[in-house]
Design a protein around this motif. Structure first.
Motif: not given
Length: 454
Positions: A60, A83, A86-87, A90, A109-110, A113-114, A175, A179
């Motif tokens: 992040t 994003g 991707l969240t 993850a 990965l998370l 994504g965030t 998540n 998402a």
């Protein structure tokens, strides 16, 4: 026919803004009650489970300003949707993780994504102010701050509930519905920004600058995760990469981060420094105190989450009461003093402390929890240049997450194999020093008296 109001803030933007900004805090806080059961499941001590925290922040801290710059150039919708997708991926990877290494990878990965949610929200607030010709209402910035801190505080309680229902894997699976909600709101509510600058795309993105920034940050954060490991070469690489990054940014026409502009904005740099110090204390408490309550005091994950719940109520009250005022200096002074008091109280806790004492520390810390986040966010909104709002907001989170990584490393160093009372007292002393530095930086910064005033 367009339903966008001509003179007021577009309220339809609020749901995706709040959800996007909440994705990272919920994953930052919910893991606090999951560290112990995950460590038991994989046979990992606190020094290793700290990587679950740092992996998210490492990704992040790098991704926020990068995605923020992309949002500055191409608008928030595309990055927000990417994003959110991707969240969700993850979340699936973390829920099904067969090993500790895969779980750490899913957190990386998370983290990426965030990245888009908060810079997108700050970009939209600024763009709405430009569209309407007047500053966005203070209530919007307050609502954004309250959302992020509410999620951060409710996270441990939610995590304890999820663990009680479906085990620690449920804290990763949350998540997936988040998402899906993000994808729906992003498609339905966020405006489409036409991309007209196709020529020279690589130059616009400043890929070499982004790469050097990432290299410097990765090496620095890896060193901070284990400063006693003797890997001093990481610091040397950090210095070289940072020097190369500065040289590149000073000479390119479209820099990723305008170093010259940033260097001339000392109040904004001071805000970033305060964010780092504030997050060190907040997250050292969130992770360290929670682990101590479970291992040192013998509470369950659900009970530890409930003890942290008053942090939510006090923080919300503090933000709501002060949110209408755009001035930040008073908020930061009270917030920094509150952190000093809370850290001092930690020194008096032990294995036999009564429940009211545990709750008292949480309540005291709730005041700075509500004030500091709101004041730091408002500072960036008023101090940053409008055309760099996305990347400036991303840098605020980068410095904050750098502080969170320092906090995670400190917890691993002071607790070692078990989160006992002696380790808590050492961690509290470290937090107290950082709190005093935060207070001193706030008192010395005279420019704060002008922030948010006409």
């Amino acid at each position: 026919m367009s339903t966008v109001p001509e003179t007021g803030f577009e309220r339809r933007l609020l749901p995706p803004m709040m959800l996007g900004a909440a994705l990272n805090p919920v994953n930052s806080s919910i893991i606090s009650v999951s560290l112990v059961p995950i460590g038991v499941a994989f046979g990992a001590p606190p020094a290793e489970t700290a990587w679950l925290v740092s992996a998210l922040y490492l990704a992040t801290a790098i991704g926020q300003p990068v995605v923020g710059r992309l949002i500055d150039l191409f608008g928030p919708r595309r990055l927000f949707l990417a994003g959110a997708a991707l969240t969700g991926i993850a979340g699936v990877a973390g829920m099904l993780a067969p090993s500790f290494g895969v779980l750490v990878a899913s957190r990386v990965l998370l983290g990426f994504g965030t990245c888009a949610g908060y810079p997108a929200a700050m970009y939209l607030i600024r763009s709405e102010a430009q569209r309407t010709g007047k500053d966005s209402p203070a209530g919007v910035l307050t609502a954004l701050a309250i959302t992020t801190q509410t999620i951060a505080v409710v996270g441990p309680s939610l995590g304890g509930l999820l663990i009680g229902i479906g085990g620690w894997r449920a804290t990763l699976a949350i998540n997936i519905p988040l998402a899906l909600a993000g994808l729906y709101l992003g498609f339905r509510r966020l405006p489409t920004t036409p991309v007209t600058r196709r020529d020279g795309l690589v130059r616009e993105l400043d890929l070499p600058g982004m790469g050097l920034f990432a290299a410097a940050l990765v090496c620095l954060l890896l060193f901070l995760m284990d400063p006693r490991g003797g890997d001093w070469w990481l610091l040397a690489v950090t210095v070289v990469a940072a020097a190369g990054f500065t040289w590149r940014e000073l000479r390119t026409r479209q820099p990723f981060i305008d170093v010259r502009l940033l260097g001339g904005n000392l109040p904004l740099l001071a805000t970033y420094g305060r964010a780092l110090l504030s997050f060190v204390v907040s997250y050292a408490f969130l992770y360290g105190y929670t682990q101590w309550m479970e291992q040192g005091h013998g509470l369950s994950a659900s009970e530890a989450g409930l003890v942290l719940l008053p942090l939510f109520g006090v923080g919300i009250i503090a933000s709501t009461v002060t949110g209408r005022s755009k001035a930040v200096r008073g908020k930061l002074l009270v917030g920094s003093l509150g952190q000093v008091v809370a850290c001092a109280l930690l020194l008096f806790l032990n294995d036999g402390s009564p429940m009211w004492a545990l709750l008292a520390v949480v309540i005291v810390l709730g005041v700075p929890q509500g004030l500091n986040n709101l004041a730091l966010q408002n500072s960036v909104y008023h101090q940053a240049h409008a055309e760099r709002m996305g990347s400036s907001a991303g840098l605020l989170r980068t410095f904050g997450y750098l502080g969170a990584i320092v906090a995670s490393a400190a917890g691993g160093a002071f607790f070692g194999q078990r989160a006992d009372s002696a380790g808590l007292h050492h961690l509290a002393a470290f937090m107290l020093v950082v709190s005093v530095l935060f207070l001193a930086l706030t008192v010395a910064d005279r420019s704060l008296s002008r922030v948010g005033r006409a």
